[in-house]
Design a protein around this motif. Sequence first.
Motif, PDB file in Angstrom:
ATOM      1  N   GLN A 165       0.827  -1.195   0.000  1.00 51.59           N
ATOM      2  CA  GLN A 165       0.000   0.000   0.000  1.00 51.59           C
ATOM      3  C   GLN A 165       0.867   1.253   0.000  1.00 51.59           C
ATOM      4  OE1 GLN A 165      -3.103   0.086   2.947  1.00 51.59           O
ATOM      5  NE2 GLN A 165      -3.399  -2.122   2.813  1.00 51.59           N
ATOM      6  N   ILE A 166       0.449   2.221  -0.794  1.00 53.94           N
ATOM      7  CA  ILE A 166       1.118   3.513  -0.868  1.00 53.94           C
ATOM      8  C   ILE A 166       0.055   4.578  -0.645  1.00 53.94           C
ATOM      9  CG2 ILE A 166       2.441   5.107  -2.325  1.00 53.94           C
ATOM     10  CD1 ILE A 166       3.199   2.558  -4.011  1.00 53.94           C
ATOM     11  N   SER A 167       0.380   5.549   0.186  1.00 50.93           N
ATOM     12  CA  SER A 167      -0.502   6.706   0.342  1.00 50.93           C
ATOM     13  C   SER A 167       0.380   7.941   0.394  1.00 50.93           C
ATOM     14  CB  SER A 167      -1.360   6.592   1.609  1.00 50.93           C
ATOM     15  OG  SER A 167      -0.547   6.590   2.761  1.00 50.93           O
ATOM     16  N   ALA A 168      -0.248   9.083   0.362  1.00 52.03           N
ATOM     17  CA  ALA A 168       0.509  10.329   0.407  1.00 52.03           C
ATOM     18  C   ALA A 168      -0.258  11.348   1.231  1.00 52.03           C
ATOM     19  CB  ALA A 168       0.751  10.861  -1.004  1.00 52.03           C
ATOM     20  N   GLU A 169       0.490  12.278   1.798  1.00 54.88           N
ATOM     21  CA  GLU A 169      -0.132  13.383   2.515  1.00 54.88           C
ATOM     22  C   GLU A 169      -0.982  14.182   1.532  1.00 54.88           C
ATOM     23  OE1 GLU A 169       0.133  14.454   5.803  1.00 54.88           O
ATOM     24  OE2 GLU A 169       1.119  12.539   6.208  1.00 54.88           O
ATOM     25  N   PRO A 170      -2.063  14.783   1.995  1.00 54.70           N
ATOM     26  CA  PRO A 170      -2.889  15.600   1.092  1.00 54.70           C
ATOM     27  C   PRO A 170      -2.079  16.726   0.451  1.00 54.70           C
ATOM     28  CG  PRO A 170      -3.996  15.283   3.190  1.00 54.70           C
ATOM     29  CD  PRO A 170      -2.602  14.754   3.353  1.00 54.70           C
ATOM     30  N   LYS A 171      -2.416  17.004  -0.799  1.00 52.64           N
ATOM     31  CA  LYS A 171      -1.738  18.052  -1.552  1.00 52.64           C
ATOM     32  C   LYS A 171      -2.762  18.726  -2.466  1.00 52.64           C
ATOM     33  CE  LYS A 171       1.883  18.533  -5.016  1.00 52.64           C
ATOM     34  NZ  LYS A 171       2.814  17.840  -5.874  1.00 52.64           N
ATOM     35  N   SER A 172      -2.588  20.016  -2.680  1.00 50.33           N
ATOM     36  CA  SER A 172      -3.493  20.759  -3.546  1.00 50.33           C
ATOM     37  C   SER A 172      -3.332  20.306  -4.996  1.00 50.33           C
ATOM     38  CB  SER A 172      -3.207  22.259  -3.446  1.00 50.33           C
ATOM     39  OG  SER A 172      -4.036  22.964  -4.341  1.00 50.33           O
ATOM     40  N   VAL A 173      -4.484  20.110  -5.659  1.00 53.26           N
ATOM     41  CA  VAL A 173      -4.478  19.790  -7.080  1.00 53.26           C
ATOM     42  C   VAL A 173      -5.195  20.882  -7.881  1.00 53.26           C
ATOM     43  CG1 VAL A 173      -4.208  17.291  -6.846  1.00 53.26           C
ATOM     44  CG2 VAL A 173      -6.505  18.283  -6.807  1.00 53.26           C
ATOM     45  N   GLY A 174      -5.477  22.001  -7.224  1.00 53.39           N
ATOM     46  CA  GLY A 174      -6.089  23.143  -7.898  1.00 53.39           C
ATOM     47  C   GLY A 174      -7.556  23.319  -7.556  1.00 53.39           C
ATOM     48  N   SER A 175      -8.067  24.506  -7.865  1.00 51.51           N
ATOM     49  CA  SER A 175      -9.478  24.861  -7.638  1.00 51.51           C
ATOM     50  C   SER A 175      -9.921  24.694  -6.196  1.00 51.51           C
ATOM     51  CB  SER A 175     -10.386  24.056  -8.559  1.00 51.51           C
ATOM     52  OG  SER A 175     -10.101  24.345  -9.893  1.00 51.51           O
ATOM     53  N   GLY A 176      -9.012  24.937  -5.253  1.00 52.92           N
ATOM     54  CA  GLY A 176      -9.362  24.845  -3.840  1.00 52.92           C
ATOM     55  C   GLY A 176      -9.492  23.420  -3.336  1.00 52.92           C
ATOM     56  N   THR A 177      -8.983  22.458  -4.105  1.00 49.24           N
ATOM     57  CA  THR A 177      -9.160  21.035  -3.795  1.00 49.24           C
ATOM     58  C   THR A 177      -7.845  20.385  -3.383  1.00 49.24           C
ATOM     59  OG1 THR A 177     -10.872  20.949  -5.487  1.00 49.24           O
ATOM     60  CG2 THR A 177     -10.043  18.847  -4.691  1.00 49.24           C
ATOM     61  N   ALA A 178      -7.901  19.608  -2.307  1.00 52.59           N
ATOM     62  CA  ALA A 178      -6.764  18.796  -1.873  1.00 52.59           C
ATOM     63  C   ALA A 178      -7.081  17.333  -2.170  1.00 52.59           C
ATOM     64  CB  ALA A 178      -6.495  18.987  -0.392  1.00 52.59           C
ATOM     65  N   LEU A 179      -6.072  16.602  -2.609  1.00 55.70           N
ATOM     66  CA  LEU A 179      -6.198  15.177  -2.910  1.00 55.70           C
ATOM     67  C   LEU A 179      -5.317  14.390  -1.962  1.00 55.70           C
ATOM     68  CD1 LEU A 179      -6.845  12.658  -4.695  1.00 55.70           C
ATOM     69  CD2 LEU A 179      -4.975  13.403  -6.193  1.00 55.70           C
ATOM     70  N   LYS A 180      -5.873  13.307  -1.432  1.00 56.60           N
ATOM     71  CA  LYS A 180      -5.130  12.366  -0.597  1.00 56.60           C
ATOM     72  C   LYS A 180      -5.207  11.007  -1.305  1.00 56.60           C
ATOM     73  CE  LYS A 180      -4.990  10.821   4.212  1.00 56.60           C
ATOM     74  NZ  LYS A 180      -5.677  10.932   5.506  1.00 56.60           N
ATOM     75  N   PRO A 181      -4.169  10.650  -2.090  1.00 55.51           N
ATOM     76  CA  PRO A 181      -4.241   9.424  -2.894  1.00 55.51           C
ATOM     77  C   PRO A 181      -3.833   8.170  -2.120  1.00 55.51           C
ATOM     78  CG  PRO A 181      -2.233  10.600  -3.395  1.00 55.51           C
ATOM     79  CD  PRO A 181      -2.979  11.435  -2.383  1.00 55.51           C
ATOM     80  N   PHE A 182      -4.418   7.049  -2.544  1.00 59.60           N
ATOM     81  CA  PHE A 182      -4.094   5.726  -2.007  1.00 59.60           C
ATOM     82  C   PHE A 182      -3.878   4.789  -3.194  1.00 59.60           C
ATOM     83  CE2 PHE A 182      -7.264   7.585   0.901  1.00 59.60           C
ATOM     84  CZ  PHE A 182      -6.497   7.698   2.049  1.00 59.60           C
ATOM     85  N   VAL A 183      -2.892   3.895  -3.068  1.00 57.11           N
ATOM     86  CA  VAL A 183      -2.662   2.888  -4.107  1.00 57.11           C
ATOM     87  C   VAL A 183      -2.452   1.544  -3.421  1.00 57.11           C
ATOM     88  CG1 VAL A 183      -1.246   2.168  -6.069  1.00 57.11           C
ATOM     89  CG2 VAL A 183      -1.519   4.609  -5.577  1.00 57.11           C
ATOM     90  N   PHE A 184      -3.132   0.532  -3.939  1.00 59.69           N
ATOM     91  CA  PHE A 184      -2.950  -0.842  -3.484  1.00 59.69           C
ATOM     92  C   PHE A 184      -2.471  -1.648  -4.683  1.00 59.69           C
ATOM     93  CE2 PHE A 184      -4.793  -5.164  -3.130  1.00 59.69           C
ATOM     94  CZ  PHE A 184      -4.032  -5.615  -2.062  1.00 59.69           C
ATOM     95  N   ILE A 185      -1.450  -2.471  -4.489  1.00 58.62           N
ATOM     96  CA  ILE A 185      -0.858  -3.237  -5.581  1.00 58.62           C
ATOM     97  C   ILE A 185      -1.046  -4.727  -5.318  1.00 58.62           C
ATOM     98  CG2 ILE A 185       1.306  -3.796  -6.771  1.00 58.62           C
ATOM     99  CD1 ILE A 185       2.197  -0.902  -5.882  1.00 58.62           C
ATOM    100  N   GLU A 186      -1.528  -5.425  -6.371  1.00 59.03           N
ATOM    101  CA  GLU A 186      -1.741  -6.868  -6.267  1.00 59.03           C
ATOM    102  C   GLU A 186      -1.837  -7.468  -7.665  1.00 59.03           C
ATOM    103  OE1 GLU A 186      -4.448  -9.448  -3.389  1.00 59.03           O
ATOM    104  OE2 GLU A 186      -5.661  -8.356  -4.858  1.00 59.03           O
TER     105      GLU A 186
END
Length: 158
Positions: free
Chosen positions: A71-92
Amino acid sequence: MKKALLLFITGALFSCSPIYMVSKSEFQQIPKGTKKIVIQTEMADDSLFTIISKSFSREGWVVKSDKGSMQISAEPKSVGSGTALKPFVFIEDKKAYYSGEWGLDQKGQLMMQSMVRANTVAFEPIAFERSGITKNDVAFQGLLLLAKKIPGELTYSK
């Protein structure tokens, strides 16, 4: 009630016309209600894990990873238009499953505080709405841009 007010105000404040971070045709191909992006590759899971982690780091994300659970995740980060993204990735099984949560970035927080005198720091799961004017759609497109950096066949999942 509070959530409905938040969605109404953020929609009214930030845009009445669609925001496209990907091409309009690519945007229109994403099924409404999509919650995950799946990348099918020929890479071994360990290699895929390393490539995705490095890709996030190169883009300035603060990465948190757990190789034992793939599993990979990241701290929230701005992606524009007042929006923050907190992504998650699961590999299998040579697949990377991208999902995430959205919230207001610093700009969005300031706008919200000035309008309703409230501080909102909650994050919500991303579900593509296909309107192009919501924080959900902005965050999903940000997630898609991350996923597209990995070579492989891209599909969507609810």
